[in-house]
Write a protein that holds these residues in place. Structure first.
Motif, PDB file in Angstrom:
ATOM      1  N   GLN A  40      -9.707  -2.906   1.676  1.00  0.00           N
ATOM      2  CA  GLN A  40      -8.629  -3.804   2.086  1.00  0.00           C
ATOM      3  C   GLN A  40      -7.703  -3.178   3.129  1.00  0.00           C
ATOM      4  O   GLN A  40      -6.701  -3.773   3.513  1.00  0.00           O
ATOM      5  CB  GLN A  40      -7.804  -4.233   0.863  1.00  0.00           C
ATOM      6  N   TYR A  85       3.962  -3.584   1.946  1.00  0.00           N
ATOM      7  CA  TYR A  85       3.305  -4.237   0.819  1.00  0.00           C
ATOM      8  C   TYR A  85       2.543  -3.188   0.019  1.00  0.00           C
ATOM      9  O   TYR A  85       2.391  -2.050   0.456  1.00  0.00           O
ATOM     10  CB  TYR A  85       2.364  -5.338   1.294  1.00  0.00           C
ATOM     11  N   THR A 111      -4.931   4.577   0.227  1.00  0.00           N
ATOM     12  CA  THR A 111      -4.315   3.493   0.988  1.00  0.00           C
ATOM     13  C   THR A 111      -4.331   3.856   2.461  1.00  0.00           C
ATOM     14  O   THR A 111      -4.321   5.046   2.817  1.00  0.00           O
ATOM     15  CB  THR A 111      -2.866   3.238   0.532  1.00  0.00           C
ATOM     16  N   GLN A 141       3.343  -8.654  -0.932  1.00  0.00           N
ATOM     17  CA  GLN A 141       2.526  -8.795   0.263  1.00  0.00           C
ATOM     18  C   GLN A 141       3.054  -9.830   1.255  1.00  0.00           C
ATOM     19  O   GLN A 141       3.424 -10.921   0.870  1.00  0.00           O
ATOM     20  CB  GLN A 141       1.089  -9.201  -0.102  1.00  0.00           C
ATOM     21  N   ARG A 181      -8.622  -1.427  -8.001  1.00  0.00           N
ATOM     22  CA  ARG A 181      -7.695  -1.988  -7.018  1.00  0.00           C
ATOM     23  C   ARG A 181      -6.373  -2.351  -7.671  1.00  0.00           C
ATOM     24  O   ARG A 181      -6.338  -2.966  -8.736  1.00  0.00           O
ATOM     25  CB  ARG A 181      -8.315  -3.218  -6.359  1.00  0.00           C
ATOM     26  N   ASP A 227      -1.051  -2.647  -1.839  1.00  0.00           N
ATOM     27  CA  ASP A 227      -2.422  -3.059  -2.135  1.00  0.00           C
ATOM     28  C   ASP A 227      -3.276  -1.813  -1.899  1.00  0.00           C
ATOM     29  O   ASP A 227      -3.692  -1.530  -0.784  1.00  0.00           O
ATOM     30  CB  ASP A 227      -2.857  -4.199  -1.223  1.00  0.00           C
ATOM     31  N   ARG A 253      -3.295  -4.443  -6.667  1.00  0.00           N
ATOM     32  CA  ARG A 253      -2.753  -5.398  -5.705  1.00  0.00           C
ATOM     33  C   ARG A 253      -1.601  -6.149  -6.347  1.00  0.00           C
ATOM     34  O   ARG A 253      -1.784  -6.857  -7.340  1.00  0.00           O
ATOM     35  CB  ARG A 253      -3.837  -6.377  -5.263  1.00  0.00           C
TER      36      ARG A 253
END
Length: 219
Positions: free
Chosen positions: A85, A131, A62, A125, A116, A133, A118
């Protein structure tokens, strides 16, 4: 400094200077290559890694775990792999301007793959608040490496974010995160290496997931 976790897998840790939890990094040895994941900086880390011959690559789960990546990348002249992302602003603020973005299913050094994680809006988010993700990394030895989504508790239980970060944790967020983590995790993965907290090694991770799932369904 490095503590063994599994054959050819090591961990090190240091307190987060901005909060009450530990930052944990992992080192993967494969033949003549060394890969580090989410590396927190410590005073002796560069010299300790140098004794191993340096590092081939840095992988981040991340953009919140840039940690010592910029310094190590410059010191060892190695690439930094960052989830596609990731926020460019966060990377630039950390001094990471030259990175290699990777997506779910892309091949990474060491035959590592990514899934992923998310958490769906509006549970987590938005652009104004924290958040979740990130990428969970799957190692060939049936190991998952997580950033923030999951960790081991001090007494060896499975926590999912925000357990371990907030006390008490928001149960709605915990269940939403758990649902995503349980869905993406391959059935043959039995060990969890975490960017915070403890690793869950030599445990039946799938049984822990099932017990937590039963706990949610009965609550």
């Amino acid at each position: 400094m490095f503590r063994p976790v599994l054959p050819k897998i090591w961990r090190w840790e240091t307190p987060d200077p901005e909060d009450h939890w530990l930052m944990v990094g992992h080192l993967i040895q494969q033949d003549d290559r060394v890969i580090v994941i989410d590396p927190p900086m410590t005073p002796t880390l560069p010299s300790d890694l140098w004794t191993l011959g340096g590092i081939e690559a840095i992988i981040l789960t991340t953009h919140d775990h840039t940690r010592g990546a910029r310094y190590l990348a410059e010191y060892f002249q190695c690439p930094v792999y960052v989830p596609e992302q990731a926020r460019a602003e966060t990377l630039h603020q950390s001094g990471l301007h030259h990175v290699q973005f990777y997506g779910e299913g892309d091949g990474l050094p060491g035959n590592i793959s990514a899934l992923r994680c998310r958490i769906p809006y509006p549970i987590w988010q938005n652009e104004e608040a924290p958040y979740l993700d990130e990428m969970s990394l799957i190692l060939p030895c049936h190991v998952v490496v997580s950033g923030d989504i999951a960790m081991g508790s001090p007494n060896g239980h499975l926590w999912v974010c925000p357990e371990g970060f907030n006390d008490p944790a928001d149960i709605q967020k915990v269940q939403a995160v758990f649902d995503v983590f349980q869905r993406i995790l391959p059935a043959n993965v039995t060990t969890l290496l975490a960017g915070h907290g403890t690793d869950l090694v030599g445990t039946l991770l799938q049984e822990m997931l099932n017990r937590k799932s039963i706990g949610f369904s009965s609550s």
